[in-house]
Design a protein around this motif. Structure first.
Motif, PDB file in Angstrom:
ATOM      1  N   LEU A 215       0.845  -1.195   0.000  1.00 38.59           N
ATOM      2  CA  LEU A 215       0.000   0.000   0.000  1.00 38.59           C
ATOM      3  C   LEU A 215       0.881   1.245   0.000  1.00 38.59           C
ATOM      4  O   LEU A 215       1.698   1.414   0.910  1.00 38.59           O
ATOM      5  N   PRO A 216       0.744   2.125  -1.004  1.00 38.73           N
ATOM      6  CA  PRO A 216       1.517   3.371  -0.992  1.00 38.73           C
ATOM      7  C   PRO A 216       1.204   4.188   0.258  1.00 38.73           C
ATOM      8  O   PRO A 216       0.070   4.201   0.738  1.00 38.73           O
ATOM      9  N   ILE A 217       2.217   4.855   0.793  1.00 40.98           N
ATOM     10  CA  ILE A 217       2.047   5.690   1.977  1.00 40.98           C
ATOM     11  C   ILE A 217       2.205   7.152   1.554  1.00 40.98           C
ATOM     12  O   ILE A 217       3.303   7.571   1.167  1.00 40.98           O
ATOM     13  N   PRO A 218       1.113   7.929   1.589  1.00 43.38           N
ATOM     14  CA  PRO A 218       1.211   9.336   1.201  1.00 43.38           C
ATOM     15  C   PRO A 218       2.282  10.050   2.030  1.00 43.38           C
ATOM     16  O   PRO A 218       2.362   9.882   3.248  1.00 43.38           O
ATOM     17  N   ALA A 219       3.124  10.818   1.343  1.00 43.13           N
ATOM     18  CA  ALA A 219       4.210  11.534   2.023  1.00 43.13           C
ATOM     19  C   ALA A 219       4.718  12.629   1.111  1.00 43.13           C
ATOM     20  O   ALA A 219       4.540  12.581  -0.110  1.00 43.13           O
ATOM     21  N   ARG A 220       5.363  13.599   1.724  1.00 43.21           N
ATOM     22  CA  ARG A 220       6.016  14.672   0.977  1.00 43.21           C
ATOM     23  C   ARG A 220       7.498  14.357   0.902  1.00 43.21           C
ATOM     24  O   ARG A 220       8.106  13.956   1.882  1.00 43.21           O
TER      25      ARG A 220
END
Length: 146
Positions: free
Chosen positions: A116-121
């Motif tokens: 699962l991709p992990i939203p991040a900057r």
């Protein structure tokens, strides 16, 4: 090669890469990442930046590598271990079809995709991920350790 070591306790960094290049690394086809300067060895969070390299989508080597795959952006989508950096000698053939002449080639191994991709900057250059981001990665890859 003049590379500063990681600060004490740092064992993983982030690297932001435009799509479709990040996915090409996850497939195992792209084993290097082109950068203007060398990086120190260690574990890297593979962050798909929010920008997409649209020109790259038309390259045959990229199209066949990413065919049928999603291209998430703005998220950590995998990890890899950086084992070294090199530049191709002048006049020598490129080390891989993905190598850019004159660039430093970060050598990536042990590439693992996150389920699962992990939203991040992300940011330019190597960046230090927040502890909660590393914790989220370790929930998906509990065997990953320094």
């Amino acid at each position: 090669m003049n590379v500063a070591p990681l600060p004490e306790g740092d064992w993983i960094r982030g690297i932001s890469i435009k799509q479709p290049w990040t996915t090409a690394i996850l497939t195992g086809a792209k084993t290097i990442e082109n950068r203007p300067r060398p990086w120190a060895p260690g574990w890297l969070l593979l962050h798909a930046s929010v920008q997409i390299d649209r020109r790259a989508l038309r390259l045959p080597m990229v199209a066949r590598t990413i065919r049928g795959r999603e291209l998430p952006t703005g998220a950590v989508i995998g990890v890899a271990r950086l084992t070294g950096c090199h530049q191709d000698p002048d006049g020598a053939p490129p080390c891989t079809e993905f190598a850019q002449p004159g660039a430093w080639h970060l050598e990536l191994v042990d590439v693992q995709a996150l389920a699962l991709p992990i939203p991040a900057r992300g940011q330019l250059g190597p960046w230090r991920p927040a502890e909660d981001l590393v914790d989220q990665v370790l929930q998906q890859l509990p065997h990953l350790r320094p």
